[in-house]
Design a protein around this motif. Structure first.
Motif, PDB file in Angstrom:
ATOM      1  N   LYS A   1       0.138  -1.628   0.009  1.00 36.17           N
ATOM      2  CA  LYS A   1       0.114  -0.083  -0.158  1.00 36.17           C
ATOM      3  C   LYS A   1       0.592   1.131   0.120  1.00 36.17           C
TER       4      LYS A   1
ATOM      5  N   LYS B   1     -11.426  -3.539  -8.198  1.00 35.24           N
ATOM      6  CA  LYS B   1     -11.054  -4.700  -7.061  1.00 35.24           C
ATOM      7  C   LYS B   1     -10.176  -5.017  -6.007  1.00 35.24           C
ATOM      8  N   PRO B   2     -10.541  -3.987  -4.922  1.00 33.14           N
ATOM      9  CA  PRO B   2      -9.512  -3.440  -4.012  1.00 33.14           C
ATOM     10  C   PRO B   2      -8.810  -5.111  -3.873  1.00 33.14           C
ATOM     11  N   ASP B   3      -9.465  -6.014  -3.364  1.00 35.33           N
ATOM     12  CA  ASP B   3      -8.620  -7.075  -2.415  1.00 35.33           C
ATOM     13  C   ASP B   3      -8.169  -8.637  -3.797  1.00 35.33           C
TER      14      ASP B   3
ATOM     15  N   PRO C   1      -9.428  -0.328  -9.420  1.00 31.85           N
ATOM     16  CA  PRO C   1      -9.923   0.263  -8.159  1.00 31.85           C
ATOM     17  C   PRO C   1     -10.743  -0.493  -8.306  1.00 31.85           C
TER      18      PRO C   1
END
Length: 132
Positions: free
Chosen positions: A24, A63-65, A61
């Protein structure tokens, strides 16, 4: 077919690692350094075998996982063979080290697995009994 041969040649020294969480961090350089550290420390790839690494594709963005595949460039084909044969999911982790295959090779292997599964399902079951 020429493009497949070209792709194979480009990818022959690469490994593809799946399910590696993405950093991140703010800058791409920081994220790449963290991925390199992951390769050396967690995957235990030796420094002499490791050249570089990068993520395949663009972040989504929506599908953040989703974790993009981590592509590792190695020094030689011996390294590729060693890590792809010895890195098929460790009991203590959820990471998978695979060959970095072009689309045509991935499709061929998928069809071969599908056909093998079909044959195994249709094969007669072995009757195993404890009676001598």
């Amino acid at each position: 077919m020429h493009t497949d041969a070209y792709e194979r040649n480009l990818r022959k020294l690469n490994l593809c690692v799946l399910k590696v969480p993405e950093s991140k961090k703010d800058t791409s350089k920081q994220r790449q350094e963290e991925d390199a550290k992951f390769c050396l420390e967690t995957l235990k790839i030796e420094k002499k075998d490791f050249i570089s690494c990068h993520r395949a594709g663009k972040p989504d963005p929506e599908k953040p996982d989703y974790c993009r595949p981590l592509i590792i460039k190695t020094a030689d084909e011996e390294s590729v063979n060693y890590y792809s044969n010895h890195g098929k999911g460790w009991k203590e982790s959820s990471y998978w080290i695979n060959l970095d295959l072009c689309r045509a090779d991935r499709e061929i292997r998928f069809l071969a697995r599908k056909e093998r599964k079909k044959r195994l399902e249709g094969a007669p079951k072995k009757n195993v009994s404890n009676n001598p």
